[in-house]
Design an enzyme around this catalytic site. Structure first.
Site, PDB file in Angstrom:
ATOM      1  N   HIS A  45       0.800  -1.223   0.000  1.00 30.02           N
ATOM      2  CA  HIS A  45       0.000   0.000   0.000  1.00 30.02           C
ATOM      3  C   HIS A  45       0.835   1.277   0.000  1.00 30.02           C
ATOM      4  O   HIS A  45       0.303   2.353  -0.279  1.00 30.02           O
ATOM      5  CB  HIS A  45      -0.953   0.004   1.199  1.00 30.02           C
ATOM      6  CG  HIS A  45      -2.026  -1.035   1.118  1.00 30.02           C
ATOM      7  ND1 HIS A  45      -3.007  -1.009   0.153  1.00 30.02           N
ATOM      8  CD2 HIS A  45      -2.265  -2.135   1.871  1.00 30.02           C
ATOM      9  CE1 HIS A  45      -3.814  -2.047   0.316  1.00 30.02           C
ATOM     10  NE2 HIS A  45      -3.382  -2.752   1.349  1.00 30.02           N
ATOM     11  N   GLN A 147      -0.257 -13.626   5.305  1.00 35.93           N
ATOM     12  CA  GLN A 147      -1.315 -12.759   5.804  1.00 35.93           C
ATOM     13  C   GLN A 147      -2.675 -13.366   5.479  1.00 35.93           C
ATOM     14  O   GLN A 147      -2.972 -13.672   4.326  1.00 35.93           O
ATOM     15  CB  GLN A 147      -1.188 -11.384   5.139  1.00 35.93           C
ATOM     16  CG  GLN A 147      -1.568 -10.254   6.055  1.00 35.93           C
ATOM     17  CD  GLN A 147      -1.159  -8.912   5.479  1.00 35.93           C
ATOM     18  OE1 GLN A 147      -0.084  -8.777   4.904  1.00 35.93           O
ATOM     19  NE2 GLN A 147      -2.009  -7.926   5.633  1.00 35.93           N
ATOM     20  N   GLU A 149      -6.647 -12.464   5.640  1.00 37.71           N
ATOM     21  CA  GLU A 149      -7.429 -11.234   5.782  1.00 37.71           C
ATOM     22  C   GLU A 149      -8.821 -11.332   5.176  1.00 37.71           C
ATOM     23  O   GLU A 149      -9.433 -10.303   4.854  1.00 37.71           O
ATOM     24  CB  GLU A 149      -6.658 -10.041   5.202  1.00 37.71           C
ATOM     25  CG  GLU A 149      -5.793 -10.353   4.002  1.00 37.71           C
ATOM     26  CD  GLU A 149      -4.748  -9.285   3.720  1.00 37.71           C
ATOM     27  OE1 GLU A 149      -4.882  -8.145   4.191  1.00 37.71           O
ATOM     28  OE2 GLU A 149      -3.786  -9.597   3.003  1.00 37.71           O
TER      29      GLU A 149
END
Length: 263
Positions: A45, A147, A149
């Site tokens: 990001h 990760q 999510e």
């Protein structure tokens, strides 16, 4: 070859971290001296690329803080480049199932254990072939964090935890809360229940649970449950909120209409 962050997780020592989103080596070095155990260089990001990740790794290197690098995707080409510039610990985003977790591990290992391409003569990681036997030592120094999510990833957590070479599982509260229908509200009770259950399950499987949480009470709660790598803030948020607070003390009006949390 050693990986101090990986060793700490194996030993069960909680590691407190900070997220780096400024994509700048000068600020990375400043924060490397702040006392955090680890610093996350965000390539998903934040506006990072291989070159900016490299300069931040170089800036952090003299300090005790350990760098963790997040690529923009679970992509073997990108992973290869990040490893060659010196990343040893990777946080792989949006891993949904065991196959994707296996692919992430394979991308970090030289054959026959994986598919990492050999280019050590050009690589900072091998100190340009000055590290003796680098090709045979590197695999064991890699630390792979995946990760989870989404609800899909949560439902596949048990099989992800069974994948050899996964050192830790990071719960992404922002995307998880959005996927569960509570966008911008990771503190919703249903999201918190899912997070807490996952932390316990990950630790019980002998892996390291991780998360980003700037709420101090919640961060401490996760540590009590067994989380081993917890990021407790983001550099951009610290700068923005700190600057706004300073301006406000001298009468400036804040425009926080778009603020929705730490991340």
């Amino acid at each position: 070859m050693k990986n101090a962050f990986k060793d700490a997780l194996k030993a069960g020592r909680p590691q407190i971290g900070l997220w780096l989103g400024l994509a700048n080596s000068y600020s990375a070095e400043l924060l490397a001296g702040a006392g955090f155990d680890w610093l996350l260089i965000d390539g998903e990001h934040a506006p990072n690329n291989v070159q900016t990740v490299l300069t931040q790794l170089q800036a952090i290197a003299p300090y005790p803080s350990q760098p963790v690098v997040r690529p923009s995707w679970n992509d073997p080409v990108q992973i290869k480049q990040l490893l060659d510039v010196g990343a040893q610990t990777l946080l792989i985003p949006m891993v949904q199932n065991a196959d994707e977790a296996r692919n992430a591990v394979a991308a970090t290992r030289y054959p026959p254990a994986g598919i990492r391409g050999v280019g050590s003569a050009l690589a900072r990681a091998s100190r340009w072939n000055r590290i003796p036997d680098y090709l045979h030592l590197a695999n064991d120094a890699m630390c792979v964090l995946v990760q989870i999510e989404t609800r899909e990833a949560m439902s596949n957590l048990a099989s992800i935890l069974d994948v050899d070479g996964i050192d830790g599982v990071f719960i992404g509260p922002a995307d998880l809360s959005a996927d569960m229908g509570f966008a911008g509200n990771p503190q919703h009770p249903e999201v918190q229940a899912a997070i807490e259950n996952a932390i316990v399950q990950i630790r019980a499987a002998g892996k390291a649970p991780g998360i980003l949480m700037a709420n101090e009470a919640l961060a401490k709660r996760y540590l009590e449950l067994g989380a081993l790598f917890v990021a407790v803030g983001v550099d951009t948020t610290l700068l923005a909120r700190g600057a706004e607070a300073l301006a406000a003390r001298f009468g400036a009006e804040k425009n926080l209409s778009g603020a929705s949390g730490v991340y």
